[in-house]
Design an enzyme around this catalytic site. Structure first.
Site, short mmCIF file in Angstrom:
data_model
loop_
_atom_site.label_atom_id
_atom_site.label_comp_id
_atom_site.label_asym_id
_atom_site.label_seq_id
_atom_site.Cartn_x
_atom_site.Cartn_y
_atom_site.Cartn_z
N GLU A 167 8.81 -2.89 -2.87
CA GLU A 167 9.08 -1.35 -3.31
C GLU A 167 9.07 -0.49 -2.09
O GLU A 167 9.61 0.66 -2.42
CB GLU A 167 8.12 -1.18 -4.51
CG GLU A 167 6.59 -0.38 -3.88
CD GLU A 167 5.67 -1.51 -3.37
OE1 GLU A 167 4.81 -1.10 -2.84
OE2 GLU A 167 5.88 -2.65 -3.54
N HIS A 202 5.32 -5.85 0.25
CA HIS A 202 5.57 -4.72 -0.86
C HIS A 202 7.17 -4.39 -1.00
O HIS A 202 7.73 -3.59 -0.27
CB HIS A 202 4.68 -3.44 -0.37
CG HIS A 202 3.16 -3.53 -0.69
ND1 HIS A 202 3.01 -2.45 -1.68
CD2 HIS A 202 2.28 -4.04 -0.13
CE1 HIS A 202 1.55 -2.85 -2.02
NE2 HIS A 202 1.12 -3.74 -0.58
N GLN A 224 -1.84 -12.72 -4.73
CA GLN A 224 -3.22 -13.51 -4.18
C GLN A 224 -4.07 -14.13 -5.57
O GLN A 224 -4.49 -15.28 -5.71
CB GLN A 224 -4.17 -12.58 -3.54
CG GLN A 224 -3.66 -12.16 -2.19
CD GLN A 224 -4.51 -11.18 -1.61
OE1 GLN A 224 -5.29 -10.41 -2.15
NE2 GLN A 224 -3.87 -10.61 -0.33
N CYS A 271 1.19 -8.40 -3.69
CA CYS A 271 0.07 -8.12 -2.85
C CYS A 271 -1.14 -8.81 -3.70
O CYS A 271 -1.21 -9.89 -3.45
CB CYS A 271 -0.29 -6.69 -2.64
SG CYS A 271 -1.46 -6.34 -1.39
#
Length: 407
Positions: A377, A375, A295, A291
């Protein structure tokens, strides 16, 4: 807000004729949306986004990546299974600098889950989150899709008294998230160790024994389940605050480095984090980002990031792994994205969104470095992307001359 007309045969007003809003969502364009207040009282200015997940509202509302935002839930029944002490993603439980508000359609019901320990409304109050219920979330979602992410003020006053003109001015005058460094507000601001592993039904969370790797994780607003999945892979974790330098990271002699998720504009956080990331790249240590970490890795490699029209928020986003051809359903939460066309030579685009083609992953040719926008996870969301944690540990295995593990 429109209300059904009373039947001519009625002699007393219907209950809905006495509707008195106790909460408002006031958009920067002057739109005023009325509803019933839930959670804490007061007001907050933030960016309004919508999340399409149908489960996991507690995890969403404790994800530090939502700092500076008001979350509109497109699924109508929010709060129906209550809350508990285990489904929290914020590392620092005392930090309330996360999500600013919650927007839901249906009034909260009593908890209907055996794990519930607290009513959703009481939990919102304890977290300092302002909420508004009883609004047409489909209409608000359509508005965001058409006009883009909106700046707004959410306000809750039990007596129903609001200075609407002042709220309009506050919403219109807010600068928004472009240029905002919010990682500094949600990072734990201290170094600590982590050894908790994933939750098992009827047993709870476990503890890591006999670690195989030492990973330094930089906390830009990290979720707990990221750390748990790394611990599941045999990683002993040292977590550093967002302001950690390259010297701080390398001094710990890690087998691998992880760059976490987080809120705000990556270019703003990158003003102090990019140099640290460049130092790790030069050291040729296995590096994995998620995330905001993805970036900022792109920025460190010479790429660019842009603000998205409506962002990606939900647990049903299809992404293709171009390295395998596999399509996976992912959990996403981001309002900024890497410009895939800006990635320099030697940087491979590994994942793309099948919704809009935006960049969702990269890898450095010839180096043990990769990252993803989504994500893996989950929490909440599908577990299709858990293999990426094995991909990361395999890079450390290769560096140590250990046998690889199947993804």
């Amino acid at each position: 807000m429109a209300h059904p007309a009373s039947s001519p045969a009625q002699t007393t007003p219907a209950p809905w004729d006495d509707f008195k809003p106790t909460a408002l969502l006031v958009l920067a364009d002057g739109t005023v949306i009325e509803g019933q207040g839930i959670g804490t009282t007061g007001s907050a200015v933030a960016e309004v986004c919508f999340n399409t997940a149908i489960t996991g509202y507690q995890e969403i509302l404790t994800d530090p990546s939502y700092a500076g935002q008001i979350v509109t839930f497109t699924f109508p029944h929010i709060g129906n299974v209550g809350t508990n002490e285990e489904d929290v993603e914020t590392i620092d439980l005392d930090n309330d600098a996360g999500v600013r508000g919650a927007v839901i359609k249906t009034n909260i019901t009593e908890p209907s889950n055996y794990r519930a320990t607290r009513h959703f409304d009481a939990w919102l109050k304890s977290r300092g989150i302002i909420g508004i219920a009883g609004i047409d979330t489909r209409a608000l979602t359509s508005l965001i899709r058409e006009k883009g992410l909106a700046n707004a003020v959410i306000a809750h006053s039990p007596d129903g008294k609001f200075d609407i003109e002042a709220l309009k001015r506050e919403a219109a005058g807010w600068n928004g998230l472009v240029g905002a460094d919010l990682a500094k507000d949600v990072t734990a601001n201290k170094t600590f160790e982590w050894d908790e592993t994933s939750w098992t039904w009827n047993e709870g969370f476990g503890k890591l024994k006999d670690p195989s790797f030492h990973v330094v994780a930089v906390d830009y607003g990290m979720k707990r389940n990221i750390l748990r999945l790394l611990a599941d892979q045999g990683c002993k974790l040292t977590v550093l605050p967002a302001t950690a330098t390259g010297e701080d990271i390398l001094a710990l002699k890690p087998d691998g480095v992880f760059l976490s998720n987080g809120p705000g504009d990556p270019a703003a956080t990158g003003a102090y984090s990019v140099d640290a990331i460049k130092a790790v790249i030069e050291a040729d240590i296995p590096l994995f980002g998620i995330c905001l970490g993805h970036q900022m890795l792109a920025l460190a490699l010479g790429g660019k990031t842009t603000k998205m029209h409506q962002g990606h928020h939900g647990a049903n986003h299809p992404v293709q792994d171009k390295t395998t051809g596999k399509v996976e359903i992912t959990s996403m939460n981001h309002g900024f994205a890497v410009d895939g066309d800006s990635l320099p030579k030697g940087i491979e685009e590994t994942h793309i969104s099948l919704f809009d083609g935006s960049n969702c992953g990269l890898a450095v040719t010839g180096k043990p470095i990769f990252s993803v926008q989504f994500h893996p996870e989950a929490s909440p969301g599908p577990r299709d992307s858990h293999y990426l944690f094995t991909r990361f540990t395999n890079l450390m295995r290769a560096r140590k001359g250990m046998e690889q593990v199947a993804e």
